[in-house]
Design a protein around this motif. Structure first.
Motif, PDB file in Angstrom:
ATOM      1  N   VAL A   2      -5.741  12.086  17.943  1.00  0.00           N
ATOM      2  CA  VAL A   2      -5.352  13.373  17.376  1.00  0.00           C
ATOM      3  C   VAL A   2      -4.242  13.224  16.328  1.00  0.00           C
ATOM      4  O   VAL A   2      -4.236  13.960  15.331  1.00  0.00           O
ATOM      5  N   ASP A   3      -3.332  12.274  16.492  1.00  0.00           N
ATOM      6  CA  ASP A   3      -2.271  12.103  15.494  1.00  0.00           C
ATOM      7  C   ASP A   3      -2.856  11.698  14.143  1.00  0.00           C
ATOM      8  O   ASP A   3      -2.457  12.237  13.101  1.00  0.00           O
ATOM      9  N   GLU A   4      -3.811  10.755  14.145  1.00  0.00           N
ATOM     10  CA  GLU A   4      -4.442  10.340  12.893  1.00  0.00           C
ATOM     11  C   GLU A   4      -5.295  11.460  12.306  1.00  0.00           C
ATOM     12  O   GLU A   4      -5.367  11.622  11.084  1.00  0.00           O
ATOM     13  N   VAL A   5      -5.956  12.235  13.156  1.00  0.00           N
ATOM     14  CA  VAL A   5      -6.757  13.366  12.685  1.00  0.00           C
ATOM     15  C   VAL A   5      -5.859  14.381  11.976  1.00  0.00           C
ATOM     16  O   VAL A   5      -6.192  14.855  10.888  1.00  0.00           O
ATOM     17  N   ILE A   6      -4.723  14.696  12.567  1.00  0.00           N
ATOM     18  CA  ILE A   6      -3.786  15.643  11.944  1.00  0.00           C
ATOM     19  C   ILE A   6      -3.224  15.054  10.654  1.00  0.00           C
ATOM     20  O   ILE A   6      -3.111  15.763   9.637  1.00  0.00           O
ATOM     21  N   ASP A   7      -2.893  13.768  10.656  1.00  0.00           N
ATOM     22  CA  ASP A   7      -2.417  13.125   9.427  1.00  0.00           C
ATOM     23  C   ASP A   7      -3.477  13.184   8.333  1.00  0.00           C
ATOM     24  O   ASP A   7      -3.153  13.389   7.161  1.00  0.00           O
ATOM     25  N   ARG A   8      -4.746  13.010   8.701  1.00  0.00           N
ATOM     26  CA  ARG A   8      -5.842  13.104   7.727  1.00  0.00           C
ATOM     27  C   ARG A   8      -5.896  14.512   7.151  1.00  0.00           C
ATOM     28  O   ARG A   8      -6.009  14.690   5.936  1.00  0.00           O
TER      29      ARG A   8
END
Length: 131
Positions: free
Chosen positions: A49-55
């Protein structure tokens, strides 16, 4: 009558437009993924989820207009039909896309985005060092 999947689709789009990253976080499972085609700064798979939000933050940082045209539903999943436009340094982005969301227990587990203009996306989403 609005289904839970429709409400989730509208919440995802609304959070992206409003840049409500914490609100968006609540829509995803911790192990969610988001896969985009192409060969540019937003391409590939974001895992967790952290990478998804960063994307999502990175995509929004390019000043896109995210026009929701359709919400498409299957028995278990959903897709957002979007028309994204933007202009940066004389480069215009004008693409139609389907953001397919696979759901698990009422939240987004996986996103895969299908694009109408991958070469245009590659020209627009260059790394800052390539501008």
């Amino acid at each position: 009558m609005t289904t839970d999947s429709e409400a989730l689709a509208n919440a995802f789009h609304g959070a992206l437009v409003a840049k409500d990253w914490e609100g968006m976080r609540t829509l995803f499972h911790d192990d969610a993924t988001w896969t985009l085609p192409g060969d540019n700064v937003i391409s590939g798979q974001a895992a967790g989820v952290d990478e998804v939000i960063d994307r999502a933050k990175l995509i929004a940082s390019y000043g896109l207009s995210f026009k929701l045209e359709h919400i498409l539903l299957s028995r278990d999943n959903m897709a957002l039909g979007l028309h994204n436009t933007a202009e940066r340094d004389g480069i215009r982005l004008d693409e139609h896309l389907a953001t397919v969301c696979r759901l698990r227990d009422g939240r987004i587990a996986e996103v895969e985005t299908f694009l109408s203009d991958i070469p245009g996306m590659n020209r627009f989403f260059v790394r800052p060092s390539e501008r």
